[in-house]
Design a protein around this motif. Structure first.
Motif, PDB file in Angstrom:
ATOM      1  N   THR A 323       1.010  -1.007   0.407  1.00  0.00           N
ATOM      2  CA  THR A 323      -0.066   0.091  -0.005  1.00  0.00           C
ATOM      3  C   THR A 323       1.003   1.278  -0.514  1.00  0.00           C
ATOM      4  O   THR A 323       2.433   1.352   0.909  1.00  0.00           O
ATOM      5  CB  THR A 323      -0.486  -0.065   1.328  1.00  0.00           C
ATOM      6  OG1 THR A 323      -1.427  -1.539   1.143  1.00  0.00           O
ATOM      7  CG2 THR A 323      -2.266   1.474   1.457  1.00  0.00           C
ATOM      8  N   LYS A 324       0.653   2.208  -1.232  1.00  0.00           N
ATOM      9  CA  LYS A 324       1.497   2.803  -1.361  1.00  0.00           C
ATOM     10  C   LYS A 324       1.628   4.212  -0.141  1.00  0.00           C
ATOM     11  O   LYS A 324       3.176   4.085   0.623  1.00  0.00           O
ATOM     12  CB  LYS A 324       0.677   3.993  -1.955  1.00  0.00           C
ATOM     13  CG  LYS A 324       2.026   3.929  -3.317  1.00  0.00           C
ATOM     14  CD  LYS A 324       1.195   4.787  -4.664  1.00  0.00           C
ATOM     15  CE  LYS A 324       2.397   5.259  -6.036  1.00  0.00           C
ATOM     16  NZ  LYS A 324       1.311   5.530  -6.785  1.00  0.00           N
ATOM     17  N   GLY A 325       0.830   4.810   0.836  1.00  0.00           N
ATOM     18  CA  GLY A 325       0.765   5.565   1.993  1.00  0.00           C
ATOM     19  C   GLY A 325       1.840   4.825   2.718  1.00  0.00           C
ATOM     20  O   GLY A 325       2.639   5.515   3.779  1.00  0.00           O
ATOM     21  N   HIS A 326       2.023   4.316   2.838  1.00  0.00           N
ATOM     22  CA  HIS A 326       2.464   3.204   4.383  1.00  0.00           C
ATOM     23  C   HIS A 326       4.378   2.795   4.111  1.00  0.00           C
ATOM     24  O   HIS A 326       4.863   3.233   5.281  1.00  0.00           O
ATOM     25  CB  HIS A 326       2.201   1.119   4.248  1.00  0.00           C
ATOM     26  CG  HIS A 326       0.182   0.923   4.261  1.00  0.00           C
ATOM     27  ND1 HIS A 326      -0.432   0.073   4.325  1.00  0.00           N
ATOM     28  CD2 HIS A 326       0.199   2.427   4.733  1.00  0.00           C
ATOM     29  CE1 HIS A 326      -1.181  -0.218   4.773  1.00  0.00           C
ATOM     30  NE2 HIS A 326      -1.347   1.787   4.877  1.00  0.00           N
ATOM     31  N   ILE A 327       4.823   3.071   2.870  1.00  0.00           N
ATOM     32  CA  ILE A 327       6.133   2.714   2.950  1.00  0.00           C
ATOM     33  C   ILE A 327       6.666   4.264   3.732  1.00  0.00           C
ATOM     34  O   ILE A 327       7.555   3.973   4.357  1.00  0.00           O
ATOM     35  CB  ILE A 327       6.598   3.499   1.075  1.00  0.00           C
ATOM     36  CG1 ILE A 327       6.014   1.889   0.860  1.00  0.00           C
ATOM     37  CG2 ILE A 327       7.980   3.154   1.200  1.00  0.00           C
ATOM     38  CD1 ILE A 327       6.874   0.301   0.661  1.00  0.00           C
ATOM     39  N   ASP A 328       5.683   5.092   3.925  1.00  0.00           N
ATOM     40  CA  ASP A 328       6.176   6.163   4.062  1.00  0.00           C
ATOM     41  C   ASP A 328       6.901   6.581   5.950  1.00  0.00           C
ATOM     42  O   ASP A 328       7.346   6.475   6.640  1.00  0.00           O
ATOM     43  CB  ASP A 328       5.694   7.283   3.771  1.00  0.00           C
ATOM     44  CG  ASP A 328       6.899   9.158   3.865  1.00  0.00           C
ATOM     45  OD1 ASP A 328       7.904   9.157   3.236  1.00  0.00           O
ATOM     46  OD2 ASP A 328       5.437  10.068   4.859  1.00  0.00           O
ATOM     47  N   VAL A 329       5.138   5.244   5.970  1.00  0.00           N
ATOM     48  CA  VAL A 329       5.457   5.335   7.436  1.00  0.00           C
ATOM     49  C   VAL A 329       6.594   4.407   8.080  1.00  0.00           C
ATOM     50  O   VAL A 329       6.771   4.488   8.828  1.00  0.00           O
ATOM     51  CB  VAL A 329       3.874   4.412   7.443  1.00  0.00           C
ATOM     52  CG1 VAL A 329       3.573   4.216   9.009  1.00  0.00           C
ATOM     53  CG2 VAL A 329       2.427   5.359   7.596  1.00  0.00           C
ATOM     54  N   PHE A 330       6.370   3.114   7.191  1.00  0.00           N
ATOM     55  CA  PHE A 330       7.523   2.301   7.655  1.00  0.00           C
ATOM     56  C   PHE A 330       9.225   3.292   7.730  1.00  0.00           C
ATOM     57  O   PHE A 330       9.569   2.777   8.680  1.00  0.00           O
ATOM     58  CB  PHE A 330       7.481   0.985   6.380  1.00  0.00           C
ATOM     59  CG  PHE A 330       6.678   0.380   6.433  1.00  0.00           C
ATOM     60  CD1 PHE A 330       5.833   0.163   7.637  1.00  0.00           C
ATOM     61  CD2 PHE A 330       6.249   0.251   4.841  1.00  0.00           C
ATOM     62  CE1 PHE A 330       4.527  -0.690   7.634  1.00  0.00           C
ATOM     63  CE2 PHE A 330       5.152  -0.752   4.609  1.00  0.00           C
ATOM     64  CZ  PHE A 330       4.192  -1.401   6.702  1.00  0.00           C
ATOM     65  N   LYS A 331       8.871   4.062   6.608  1.00  0.00           N
ATOM     66  CA  LYS A 331      10.064   4.971   6.612  1.00  0.00           C
ATOM     67  C   LYS A 331      10.450   5.732   8.007  1.00  0.00           C
ATOM     68  O   LYS A 331      11.462   5.543   8.704  1.00  0.00           O
ATOM     69  CB  LYS A 331      10.523   5.702   5.573  1.00  0.00           C
ATOM     70  CG  LYS A 331      10.558   4.534   4.401  1.00  0.00           C
ATOM     71  CD  LYS A 331      10.869   5.934   3.077  1.00  0.00           C
ATOM     72  CE  LYS A 331      11.836   5.246   1.289  1.00  0.00           C
ATOM     73  NZ  LYS A 331      10.930   5.963   0.758  1.00  0.00           N
ATOM     74  N   GLN A 332       9.503   6.324   8.117  1.00  0.00           N
ATOM     75  CA  GLN A 332       9.996   7.047   9.756  1.00  0.00           C
ATOM     76  C   GLN A 332      10.023   5.665  10.361  1.00  0.00           C
ATOM     77  O   GLN A 332      10.989   6.854  11.413  1.00  0.00           O
ATOM     78  CB  GLN A 332       8.388   7.646   9.869  1.00  0.00           C
ATOM     79  CG  GLN A 332       8.006   8.499   8.828  1.00  0.00           C
ATOM     80  CD  GLN A 332       7.142   9.661   9.142  1.00  0.00           C
ATOM     81  OE1 GLN A 332       6.717  10.652   9.996  1.00  0.00           O
ATOM     82  NE2 GLN A 332       6.076  10.119   8.089  1.00  0.00           N
ATOM     83  N   LEU A 333       9.089   4.958  10.815  1.00  0.00           N
ATOM     84  CA  LEU A 333       9.482   4.225  11.697  1.00  0.00           C
ATOM     85  C   LEU A 333      10.874   3.431  12.539  1.00  0.00           C
ATOM     86  O   LEU A 333      11.299   3.203  13.389  1.00  0.00           O
ATOM     87  CB  LEU A 333       8.777   2.510  11.431  1.00  0.00           C
ATOM     88  CG  LEU A 333       6.518   3.108  12.568  1.00  0.00           C
ATOM     89  CD1 LEU A 333       6.473   1.838  11.695  1.00  0.00           C
ATOM     90  CD2 LEU A 333       6.866   3.530  13.852  1.00  0.00           C
ATOM     91  N   ARG A 334      11.219   3.360  11.101  1.00  0.00           N
ATOM     92  CA  ARG A 334      12.833   2.680  10.837  1.00  0.00           C
ATOM     93  C   ARG A 334      13.371   3.856  11.281  1.00  0.00           C
ATOM     94  O   ARG A 334      14.585   3.602  11.901  1.00  0.00           O
ATOM     95  CB  ARG A 334      12.865   2.308   9.710  1.00  0.00           C
ATOM     96  CG  ARG A 334      12.653   0.811   9.245  1.00  0.00           C
ATOM     97  CD  ARG A 334      13.115   0.423   8.044  1.00  0.00           C
ATOM     98  NE  ARG A 334      14.392  -0.501   8.351  1.00  0.00           N
ATOM     99  CZ  ARG A 334      14.856  -0.764   7.116  1.00  0.00           C
ATOM    100  NH1 ARG A 334      15.197   0.605   6.180  1.00  0.00           N
ATOM    101  NH2 ARG A 334      16.284  -1.045   7.494  1.00  0.00           N
ATOM    102  N   LYS A 335      13.333   5.084  10.551  1.00  0.00           N
ATOM    103  CA  LYS A 335      13.883   6.438  11.498  1.00  0.00           C
ATOM    104  C   LYS A 335      14.310   6.156  13.413  1.00  0.00           C
ATOM    105  O   LYS A 335      15.604   6.585  13.534  1.00  0.00           O
ATOM    106  CB  LYS A 335      13.630   7.458  11.135  1.00  0.00           C
ATOM    107  CG  LYS A 335      13.969   8.533  10.056  1.00  0.00           C
ATOM    108  CD  LYS A 335      14.273   9.159   9.317  1.00  0.00           C
ATOM    109  CE  LYS A 335      14.492  10.728   9.565  1.00  0.00           C
ATOM    110  NZ  LYS A 335      14.060  11.782   8.241  1.00  0.00           N
TER     111      LYS A 335
END
Ligand code: C2E
Ligand code: CA
Ligand code: CA
Length: 444
Positions: A323-335
């Motif tokens: 799901t497109k919008g989720h990728i950004d959330v994963f990035k932030q969580l990994r950050k």
């Protein structure tokens, strides 16, 4: 659903055939004849028979994803499996697309029928390798009994069809007998809904933890948290029983936030009792990643409990990854420092090539590969490829649902070192984890 075979072979010579070209099963035409014959004999002899309506789950996804040619091979393979289930006297036909029927002649009670249905469901759900794809077919079955549920063809088929749809609604991969008393089902569902809402209010959920061990030193390298419901009458209940309803009631974010908080508090408790921090994984529903507050909730929880972010891992399914919008959330969580794992890897439709672009840390290889790898060389080959790729991309790997030493050793040989499954331990209550960890330290 139209299949390639039907499109390319619609010639008049076949129109008269009693058998379906693709599967070799009886054709719908033959079924009508057989049905009218059976209705007469059963009435004359005062006998019962069962009509089973079988519909494959998510067949459309197979066609959409892999094309109709592979879809045809899939249907052919399922038909061969169904043939193995029935007695010679029973009748089996392909009705259309991915729908089949079985007629069980002269039955005495519903238990005879349930046995056959269970055999069908078991046979169908065995993993299936077509070309290089590993598929996990499942089906929903509706059952209607002559004369109880209908005394003519159309009543019987619509009763079985109705029951089949109820089986789909109940979560697929199952069966439902037609019941005239439909209000019963509605009452049951209302009751379950009420109890589930109460469970949230009264905090009746608890997390169990399943250890993950390294094959190299046989020590615990992490745990996965798995929710249980302490049901007022049923006792400890596994999530398959209630997660669908949690989603329908849109309570998944509440459950996920509770799980993050509980897992972190537990980790802090274990730490206070003298245990070193261990990574703990929490399962989240895909839709939880749409919650704008998720990142803040995670930050607050880590801060309150004092858990370093790298010890918290979130497990998401392949579909959530896509799901497109989720990728950004994963990035932030990994950050922040969290780890992201793809759960049930291999059962969704991830393209292996796209993996390298995804912000993630771990692949969890689904149990269906493990079940199949010792008896199926294609599966072992596919597994080897996935493991090689994960290494190349620097992802860690966990094999799930490992039940035997033979499986664990094979996985280690293929390059997957971290094992989770009954072979080492079932999911355990939180209090049992410290002694389990200590025992592995002493044993090794
Ligand atoms: P999952 O994340 O794939 O979890 C693994 C499931 O396999 C667990 O079932 C576990 O008990 C079971 N299992 C582990 N090892 C073995 C084995 O060797 N053999 C067999 N036969 N089974 C094994 P469980 O606990 O019933 O959970 C079912 C599913 O419910 C989980 O599948 C996960 O998708 C979901 N789930 C569990 N806890 C949560 C949660 O807190 N939140 C959310 N959203 N979903 C959860
Ligand atoms: Ca999981
Ligand atoms: Ca899994």
């Amino acid at each position: 659903m139209m299949t390639t075979h039907e499109k390319t072979n619609e010639q008049p010579t076949h129109a008269l055939s009693y058998y379906d070209n693709l599967t070799g099963l009886a054709h719908k035409r033959y079924y009508h004849e057989r049905m009218s014959c059976l209705l007469k004999t059963a009435a004359r002899r005062n006998e019962q028979f069962a009509f089973l309506f079988i519909d494959l789950d998510d067949f459309k996804d197979v066609n959409d994803r892999y094309g109709t040619q592979l879809g045809d091979q899939f249907l052919h393979a399922i038909a061969q499996r169904l043939k193995l289930v029935v007695r010679e006297v029973d009748f089996i036909a392909r009705l259309e697309g991915d729908q089949f029927c079985i007629i069980l002649d002269n039955i005495t009670d519903d238990h005879d029928v349930i046995k056959v249905i269970n055999r069908c469901l078991q046979k169908i759900k065995k993993p299936l390798t077509i070309e290089t794809h590993l598929l996990t077919p499942t089906a929903s079955i509706g059952a209607a009994i002559y004369p109880r549920d209908g005394i003519n063809e159309s009543d019987l088929i619509s009763a079985a069809d109705f029951a089949m749809h109820q089986a789909k609604q109940a979560g697929k991969q199952g069966y439902v007998f037609y019941s005239k008393n439909k209000s019963n089902l509605a009452t049951l569902r209302r009751e379950k809904e009420y109890l589930l809402r109460e469970a949230f209010k009264q905090n009746q959920f608890v997390l169990y933890y399943q250890p993950q061990l390294s094959m190299t030193n046989r020590q615990v390298v992490g745990v996965e948290s798995l929710v249980r419901w302490q049901h007022p009458t049923l006792g400890i209940v596994a999530p398959d029983y209630f997660l669908d309803l949690v989603e329908q009631l849109e309570l998944q974010t509440q459950l996920g936030n509770w799980a993050i908080k509980t897992a972190c508090e537990q980790l802090a408790n274990w730490h206070r009792s003298g245990l070193a921090f261990i990574p703990v994984a929490v399962n989240l529903s895909p839709s939880h990643f749409q919650d704008h507050l998720l990142i803040q909730t995670v930050k607050d929880t880590l801060q309150k409990t004092g858990i370093p972010a790298e010890f918290l891992e979130l497990e998401v399914t392949e579909s959530a990854m896509q799901t497109k919008g989720h990728i950004d959330v994963f990035k932030q969580l990994r950050k922040i420092g969290l780890k992201i794992a793809i759960d049930d890897f291999g059962t969704g439709f991830s393209c292996l090539a796209s993996l390298k672009q995804l912000p993630l840390d771990c692949l969890k290889i689904d149990k269906i590969f493990i079940d199949d790898m010792l008896s199926n060389s294609h599966t072992a080959l596919l597994l080897g490829t996935i493991i090689g790729l994960a290494h190349a991309l620097d992802y860690s790997l966990v094999a799930e649902g490992v039940e035997t030493e033979e499986q664990a050793l094979k996985l280690q040989h293929l390059g997957c070192d971290i094992i989770q499954g009954y072979f080492f331990s079932k999911p355990l209550p939180a209090d049992d984890i410290p002694s389990f960890i200590k025992k592995t330290l002493v044993d090794n």
